[in-house]
Design a protein around this motif. Structure first.
Motif, PDB file in Angstrom:
ATOM      1  N   PRO A 199     -46.149  -2.832  30.221  1.00 26.22           N
ATOM      2  CA  PRO A 199     -45.407  -3.861  29.480  1.00 26.22           C
ATOM      3  C   PRO A 199     -46.021  -4.116  28.100  1.00 26.22           C
ATOM      4  CG  PRO A 199     -45.912  -4.590  31.718  1.00 26.22           C
ATOM      5  CD  PRO A 199     -46.731  -3.367  31.471  1.00 26.22           C
ATOM      6  N   PHE A 200     -45.175  -4.287  27.099  1.00 27.40           N
ATOM      7  CA  PHE A 200     -45.624  -4.690  25.771  1.00 27.40           C
ATOM      8  C   PHE A 200     -44.425  -5.278  25.031  1.00 27.40           C
ATOM      9  CE2 PHE A 200     -43.937  -0.483  25.187  1.00 27.40           C
ATOM     10  CZ  PHE A 200     -43.428  -0.439  23.894  1.00 27.40           C
ATOM     11  N   LYS A 201     -44.724  -6.058  24.029  1.00 24.78           N
ATOM     12  CA  LYS A 201     -43.671  -6.690  23.255  1.00 24.78           C
ATOM     13  C   LYS A 201     -43.167  -5.776  22.149  1.00 24.78           C
ATOM     14  CE  LYS A 201     -42.675 -11.060  20.857  1.00 24.78           C
ATOM     15  NZ  LYS A 201     -43.270 -12.362  20.416  1.00 24.78           N
ATOM     16  N   ARG A 202     -44.078  -5.275  21.332  1.00 28.05           N
ATOM     17  CA  ARG A 202     -43.722  -4.322  20.280  1.00 28.05           C
ATOM     18  C   ARG A 202     -44.990  -3.673  19.740  1.00 28.05           C
ATOM     19  NH1 ARG A 202     -43.962  -6.702  14.824  1.00 28.05           N
ATOM     20  NH2 ARG A 202     -44.693  -8.857  14.995  1.00 28.05           N
ATOM     21  N   VAL A 203     -44.804  -2.543  19.078  1.00 24.42           N
ATOM     22  CA  VAL A 203     -45.887  -1.842  18.404  1.00 24.42           C
ATOM     23  C   VAL A 203     -45.617  -1.901  16.907  1.00 24.42           C
ATOM     24  CG1 VAL A 203     -47.005   0.396  18.022  1.00 24.42           C
ATOM     25  CG2 VAL A 203     -46.381  -0.318  20.346  1.00 24.42           C
ATOM     26  N   GLU A 204     -46.588  -2.398  16.172  1.00 25.70           N
ATOM     27  CA  GLU A 204     -46.443  -2.601  14.725  1.00 25.70           C
ATOM     28  C   GLU A 204     -47.442  -1.727  13.974  1.00 25.70           C
ATOM     29  OE1 GLU A 204     -46.691  -6.290  11.455  1.00 25.70           O
ATOM     30  OE2 GLU A 204     -47.453  -6.533  13.507  1.00 25.70           O
ATOM     31  N   MET A 205     -46.982  -1.084  12.921  1.00 25.46           N
ATOM     32  CA  MET A 205     -47.845  -0.292  12.055  1.00 25.46           C
ATOM     33  C   MET A 205     -47.988  -1.003  10.715  1.00 25.46           C
ATOM     34  SD  MET A 205     -47.194   3.482  10.405  1.00 25.46           S
ATOM     35  CE  MET A 205     -46.370   2.836   8.933  1.00 25.46           C
ATOM     36  N   ILE A 206     -49.230  -1.166  10.248  1.00 26.77           N
ATOM     37  CA  ILE A 206     -49.481  -1.760   8.933  1.00 26.77           C
ATOM     38  C   ILE A 206     -50.379  -0.817   8.153  1.00 26.77           C
ATOM     39  CG2 ILE A 206     -50.299  -3.765   7.652  1.00 26.77           C
ATOM     40  CD1 ILE A 206     -50.092  -5.372  10.250  1.00 26.77           C
ATOM     41  N   GLN A 207     -49.876  -0.306   7.060  1.00 25.01           N
ATOM     42  CA  GLN A 207     -50.676   0.583   6.220  1.00 25.01           C
ATOM     43  C   GLN A 207     -51.519  -0.230   5.258  1.00 25.01           C
ATOM     44  OE1 GLN A 207     -48.695   3.220   3.278  1.00 25.01           O
ATOM     45  NE2 GLN A 207     -49.703   4.899   4.361  1.00 25.01           N
ATOM     46  N   GLY A 208     -52.779   0.146   5.099  1.00 25.71           N
ATOM     47  CA  GLY A 208     -53.648  -0.537   4.157  1.00 25.71           C
ATOM     48  C   GLY A 208     -53.211  -0.288   2.723  1.00 25.71           C
ATOM     49  N   ALA A 209     -53.541  -1.199   1.823  1.00 22.72           N
ATOM     50  CA  ALA A 209     -53.166  -1.057   0.418  1.00 22.72           C
ATOM     51  C   ALA A 209     -54.196  -1.770  -0.439  1.00 22.72           C
ATOM     52  CB  ALA A 209     -51.776  -1.645   0.165  1.00 22.72           C
ATOM     53  N   LEU A 210     -54.734  -1.057  -1.437  1.00 25.10           N
ATOM     54  CA  LEU A 210     -55.739  -1.637  -2.322  1.00 25.10           C
ATOM     55  C   LEU A 210     -55.169  -2.091  -3.656  1.00 25.10           C
ATOM     56  CD1 LEU A 210     -58.750   0.787  -1.735  1.00 25.10           C
ATOM     57  CD2 LEU A 210     -58.509  -1.551  -0.916  1.00 25.10           C
ATOM     58  N   THR A 211     -53.903  -1.798  -3.923  1.00 26.50           N
ATOM     59  CA  THR A 211     -53.319  -2.140  -5.208  1.00 26.50           C
ATOM     60  C   THR A 211     -53.125  -3.638  -5.340  1.00 26.50           C
ATOM     61  OG1 THR A 211     -51.114  -1.781  -4.291  1.00 26.50           O
ATOM     62  CG2 THR A 211     -52.137   0.069  -5.446  1.00 26.50           C
ATOM     63  N   GLN A 212     -53.201  -4.130  -6.563  1.00 28.93           N
ATOM     64  CA  GLN A 212     -52.976  -5.551  -6.811  1.00 28.93           C
ATOM     65  C   GLN A 212     -51.535  -5.907  -6.470  1.00 28.93           C
ATOM     66  OE1 GLN A 212     -54.069  -6.442 -10.830  1.00 28.93           O
ATOM     67  NE2 GLN A 212     -56.264  -6.152 -10.468  1.00 28.93           N
ATOM     68  N   GLY A 213     -51.358  -7.117  -6.003  1.00 28.99           N
ATOM     69  CA  GLY A 213     -50.018  -7.568  -5.635  1.00 28.99           C
ATOM     70  C   GLY A 213     -49.637  -7.208  -4.215  1.00 28.99           C
ATOM     71  N   ARG A 214     -50.579  -6.594  -3.471  1.00 27.75           N
ATOM     72  CA  ARG A 214     -50.292  -6.218  -2.088  1.00 27.75           C
ATOM     73  C   ARG A 214     -51.223  -6.955  -1.123  1.00 27.75           C
ATOM     74  NH1 ARG A 214     -47.951  -1.163  -1.572  1.00 27.75           N
ATOM     75  NH2 ARG A 214     -47.848  -1.634   0.656  1.00 27.75           N
ATOM     76  N   ALA A 215     -51.494  -8.228  -1.428  1.00 29.39           N
ATOM     77  CA  ALA A 215     -52.419  -9.005  -0.595  1.00 29.39           C
ATOM     78  C   ALA A 215     -51.814  -9.347   0.761  1.00 29.39           C
ATOM     79  CB  ALA A 215     -52.825 -10.287  -1.321  1.00 29.39           C
ATOM     80  N   GLY A 216     -50.494  -9.190   0.900  1.00 28.78           N
ATOM     81  CA  GLY A 216     -49.847  -9.540   2.159  1.00 28.78           C
ATOM     82  C   GLY A 216     -50.376  -8.750   3.334  1.00 28.78           C
ATOM     83  N   GLU A 217     -50.602  -7.442   3.141  1.00 24.76           N
ATOM     84  CA  GLU A 217     -51.116  -6.609   4.222  1.00 24.76           C
ATOM     85  C   GLU A 217     -52.497  -7.075   4.659  1.00 24.76           C
ATOM     86  OE1 GLU A 217     -49.756  -5.484   1.511  1.00 24.76           O
ATOM     87  OE2 GLU A 217     -48.193  -4.010   1.996  1.00 24.76           O
ATOM     88  N   ARG A 218     -53.329  -7.412   3.698  1.00 24.17           N
ATOM     89  CA  ARG A 218     -54.689  -7.870   3.999  1.00 24.17           C
ATOM     90  C   ARG A 218     -54.663  -9.133   4.867  1.00 24.17           C
ATOM     91  NH1 ARG A 218     -59.776  -7.329   1.327  1.00 24.17           N
ATOM     92  NH2 ARG A 218     -61.116  -9.140   1.660  1.00 24.17           N
ATOM     93  N   GLN A 219     -53.852 -10.121   4.473  1.00 24.38           N
ATOM     94  CA  GLN A 219     -53.762 -11.362   5.239  1.00 24.38           C
ATOM     95  C   GLN A 219     -53.122 -11.136   6.604  1.00 24.38           C
ATOM     96  OE1 GLN A 219     -55.215 -14.231   4.404  1.00 24.38           O
ATOM     97  NE2 GLN A 219     -56.036 -13.053   2.673  1.00 24.38           N
ATOM     98  N   GLN A 220     -52.167 -10.233   6.638  1.00 18.92           N
ATOM     99  CA  GLN A 220     -51.505  -9.925   7.905  1.00 18.92           C
ATOM    100  C   GLN A 220     -52.497  -9.328   8.905  1.00 18.92           C
ATOM    101  OE1 GLN A 220     -48.193  -7.277   7.337  1.00 18.92           O
ATOM    102  NE2 GLN A 220     -47.223  -7.830   9.272  1.00 18.92           N
TER     103      GLN A 220
END
Length: 256
Positions: A140-161
């Motif tokens: 059993p699982f709810k979902r599988v999520e993939m988040i790619q890392g990003a070092l560029t400015q303006g992409r702080a959302g991935e870091r906080q996520q």
């Protein structure tokens, strides 16, 4: 001709990686610089409701050859969740899962020549393999999520996520995280794509625990979150792009 080309690429890449390794070693940069990994001994009997962390230690296995870090990592989390949900039967082995889950020619990618010259699993392929492995073993699982890392400015959302998922894993016991990263950014090894489960997170210090499946790493280790995020975000200097690799990231298994 393809075999010769892949062999030529292999030696060129290995030479470049060796030069890069010795550069970091001499200049005391990268994993030789500040914020070095701290190796630690973990107990399979963790308390404070951290059942998933304790199970990860119990079901931790090492990869059986140099390209099979994905197999060891996925088997570990599958067995953790089979234990959590009381799934019948013995623990899943690395050989068994390769026979059962054929997504993206996973078994062939583990062979000496890979699948069409490609070995190992890039991030997106890893996410698909994780999802299909859970389905194949009726976990059993709810979902599988993939988040790619990003070092560029303006992409702080991935870091906080990713920070949020680390905290959920640590305190809510409601997800598992597999990291896809540059191993040489974490420890004193070559800068190659690598995969291992996350084993813990301490928000008071920002240290992330990695349960490295590399058999040369006898102990788990902790690294600062900034180093962790950089390691899942770099592009490996572009040398692995011909083999389907871009940046790393995390695969998060969300649970009910």
């Amino acid at each position: 001709m393809n075999a010769m080309m892949n062999l030529f690429r292999f030696y060129i890449i290995r030479t470049y990686l060796a030069i890069r390794y010795f550069f970091h070693r001499v200049t005391r940069t990268g994993s030789f610089g500040p914020g070095q990994a701290k190796h630690i001994t973990l107990s399979p009997g963790l308390s404070n409701g951290q059942r998933l962390q304790a199970a990860l230690v119990r079901h931790h296995v090492k990869q059986y050859h140099e390209s099979s870090c994905s197999v060891a990592s996925v088997v570990s989390v599958v067995n953790v969740l089979r234990e959590r949900y009381g799934c019948p039967g013995p623990a899943v082995t690395q050989q068994a899962i390769l026979e059962k889950v054929r997504t993206a020619h996973w078994k062939e990618r583990m062979g000496p020549d890979g699948y069409k010259g490609r070995r190992g699993l890039p991030l997106a392929v890893l996410a698909a393999v994780v999802r299909d492995s859970l389905v194949a073993y009726d976990v059993p699982f709810k979902r599988v999520e993939m988040i790619q890392g990003a070092l560029t400015q303006g992409r702080a959302g991935e870091r906080q996520q990713i920070l949020g998922h680390l905290e959920n894993f640590q305190f809510s016991d409601n997800c598992l995280i597999i990291a896809h990263f540059d191993q040489g950014a974490f420890i004193k090894e070559l800068n190659i794509p690598h995969i291992s489960p996350v084993g813990g997170f301490d928000p008071s210090t920002g240290w992330v625990t990695i349960l490295d499946v590399d058999p040369d790493q006898k102990l788990a280790y902790r690294i600062p979150f900034n180093r962790f995020y950089k390691g899942i975000s770099t592009r490996y200097a572009g040398v692995f792009r011909p083999f389907g690799y871009d940046r790393g990231g995390v695969v998060v298994i969300h649970l009910d």
